[in-house]
Design an enzyme around this catalytic site. Structure first.
Site, mmCIF file in Angstrom:
data_model
loop_
_atom_site.group_PDB
_atom_site.id
_atom_site.type_symbol
_atom_site.label_atom_id
_atom_site.label_comp_id
_atom_site.label_asym_id
_atom_site.label_seq_id
_atom_site.Cartn_x
_atom_site.Cartn_y
_atom_site.Cartn_z
ATOM 1 N N GLN A 119 79.927 27.424 81.479
ATOM 2 C CA GLN A 119 80.052 26.024 81.901
ATOM 3 C C GLN A 119 78.768 25.284 81.531
ATOM 4 O O GLN A 119 77.695 25.603 82.062
ATOM 5 C CB GLN A 119 80.255 26.007 83.420
ATOM 6 C CG GLN A 119 80.427 24.657 84.034
ATOM 7 C CD GLN A 119 80.470 24.753 85.554
ATOM 8 O OE1 GLN A 119 80.129 25.789 86.134
ATOM 9 N NE2 GLN A 119 80.864 23.695 86.209
ATOM 10 N N GLU A 237 85.303 25.088 91.992
ATOM 11 C CA GLU A 237 84.109 25.891 92.269
ATOM 12 C C GLU A 237 83.827 26.012 93.761
ATOM 13 O O GLU A 237 83.390 27.038 94.237
ATOM 14 C CB GLU A 237 82.920 25.225 91.597
ATOM 15 C CG GLU A 237 82.249 26.117 90.586
ATOM 16 C CD GLU A 237 81.015 25.470 89.995
ATOM 17 O OE1 GLU A 237 81.089 24.288 89.611
ATOM 18 O OE2 GLU A 237 79.996 26.165 89.902
ATOM 19 N N GLU A 379 71.722 20.173 100.365
ATOM 20 C CA GLU A 379 71.463 18.757 100.651
ATOM 21 C C GLU A 379 72.607 17.892 100.117
ATOM 22 O O GLU A 379 73.040 16.932 100.765
ATOM 23 C CB GLU A 379 70.132 18.305 100.015
ATOM 24 C CG GLU A 379 68.887 18.935 100.622
ATOM 25 C CD GLU A 379 68.635 20.370 100.157
ATOM 26 O OE1 GLU A 379 69.333 20.841 99.240
ATOM 27 O OE2 GLU A 379 67.735 21.019 100.727
#
Ligand SMILES: Cc1cc2nc3c(=O)[nH]c(=O)nc-3n(C[C@H](O)[C@H](O)[C@H](O)COP(=O)(O)OP(=O)(O)OC[C@H]3O[C@@H](n4cnc5c(N)ncnc54)[C@H](O)[C@@H]3O)c2cc1C
Length: 403
Positions: A119, A237, A379
């Site tokens: 990827q 994912e 985050e």
């Protein structure tokens, strides 16, 4: 949410369990050929790309069946497939957005691992802020010409092809000028360099592309649709497979408890120490929370619902838990948890890590750092949860301020 398995699921699990117990390699797979051969064995048994439509070589398997197989693989600590990104991300992206010709050309070879994939999204200055990527693809009439650098490319060293995001129009707002391509890495103008990790292995690469060629027929979707396509990819994912992770954590937990029975401090087993017992108790409780969270995702998938942005909650929770888990394990095991070789046989402490690679506590501990970074850092998951799950105002960002 009904947490009982149907009779069919139980029979399916039994068959899968017997197959994995009989066929899982007992030794570590070290060469590319060994890993490819294990992948082929899995593929021939129908355990690769199970959720893909039958017409493209899959089995139309239910999320439950896929979770059961992943779970059984984790239970026997089976090595992962060699084409994980091809199967988990590239294939589904082609199935959703690709042309029929692309499906016919690529899908079966992804399933059989005849062609290995990676990827090509992240760049040195475009990870969390992926839309600022700078690699460009220019229209040269009969083909596109790609120039730029990608980084943190998992499996880049063995990949034949990559799913690429590149800028095709620098004049429009940054999300709109990106396109998605399939690019061959086996061509002049593509250089792949290994990146060594803290674990000592090099599972990543940097990929440098200088006037590399992409055929017009290898554009996925429309020109400028790359950002939208990437969202499909990223949702794959962050989605399912959490149950298999929990199984790996549970096995590592059992191994940790076993070790505290064997190891002694001041002549007594570590397990007798009330502080150690307290820590283990807490870990176990957290592990059970992870199991229920994974079942919740599975239940949504079984009902045909997409976990959507809520999958960020699971991702944030399991990756932070994994870090805590291996930190506590190393604290409990002391020096024995840090040695990766050279211990006497009765003190060799094997472990099941979440990556499926490596079988030492230090490796699993170091690898656990990656979970809070890949597929979007903790985050970023918090931002997604705040903005898209809780509906809080968007964070102020320089590139969102109107002049
Ligand atoms: C094991 C692993 C495998 C990977 N495999 C691939 C792969 O195969 N292909 C690929 O393309 N990429 C891959 N990546 C890259 C991964 O997607 C990026 O590392 C990730 O998106 C973070 O980007 P960055 O490293 O550029 O960090 P940065 O974006 O520079 O972030 C640095 C720090 O700043 C924080 N931060 C950034 N923006 C914000 C914000 N808006 N608000 C709050 N905090 C913020 C981040 O959370 C982080 O803590 C992989 C990474 C890992 C660890």
């Amino acid at each position: 949410m009904d947490l009982t398995y149907s009779l069919e699921d139980l029979a399916f699990r039994e068959r899968a369990r017997r197959w994995f117990e009989a066929n899982t390699p007992r030794h570590e797979l070290t060469t590319l050929e060994q890993r490819r051969s294990w992948h082929r064995t899995l593929y021939e048994a129908g355990y690769v790309g199970m959720g893909w439509p039958r017409e493209y070589g899959g089995r139309d398997a239910t999320p439950m069946q896929q979770a059961i197989v992943a779970d059984e693989m984790a239970r026997v600590n089976a090595p992962p497939t060699i084409n994980g990104l091809g199967i988990g991300i590239v294939g589904p992206t082609i199935i959703v957005h690709g042309t029929e010709a692309q499906k016919q050309r690529y899908l079966r070879k992804i399933l059989s691992a005849e062609e290995l994939w990676c990827q090509l999204y992240s760049e040195p200055n475009a990870g969390s802020d992926l839309a600022s990527l700078r690699t460009r693809a220019e229209d040269r009439g009969d083909h596109f010409e790609v120039t730029g650098q990608k980084i943190w490319t998992s499996g880049g060293l063995i990949a034949d092809w990559g799913l690429l995001l590149a800028r095709t129009d620098p004049r429009v707002p940054k999300h709109k000028g990106i396109s998605c391509f399939l690019i061959s890495l086996r061509q002049p103008g593509v250089e792949v360099r290994p990146l060594k990790q803290i674990t000592g292995s090099a599972e990543f690469a940097e990929v440098f592309m200088t006037q590399a060629r992409v055929e017009k027929s290898d554009l996925i979707g429309r020109l400028g649709q790359g950002w939208e396509i990437a969202q499909t990819t990223l949702s794959y994912e962050r989605g399912g497979n959490s149950l298999a992770r929990v199984t790996r954590y549970a096995m590592a937990f059992r191994q940790l408890v076993e070790s505290t029975r064997t190891l002694r401090r001041s002549g007594r087993p570590l397990l007798d120490d009330p502080v150690v017992r307290g820590r283990l108790g807490r870990l176990y409780a957290e592990l059970e929370v992870q199991r229920y969270a994974a079942l919740r995702v599975l239940s949504a998938l079984e009902k045909g619902e997409s976990p959507g942005p809520a999958s960020s909650i699971t991702k944030l929770s399991y990756s932070e838990f994994e870090k805590r888990f291996y930190e506590v394990a190393l604290e409990i095991l002391g020096p024995y948890g840090q040695a990766s070789s050279g211990l006497p046989a009765n003190l060799t402490l094997p472990v099941v890590g979440s990556s499926g690679h490596g079988n030492t506590w230090p490796y699993a501990f170091l690898w656990s750092r990656a979970g809070t970074i890949y597929s979007g850092s903790s985050e970023i998951q918090k931002n997604v949860i705040g903005e898209r799950v809780l509906g809080l105002p968007k964070e102020p960002r320089a590139d969102r301020v109107k002049v």
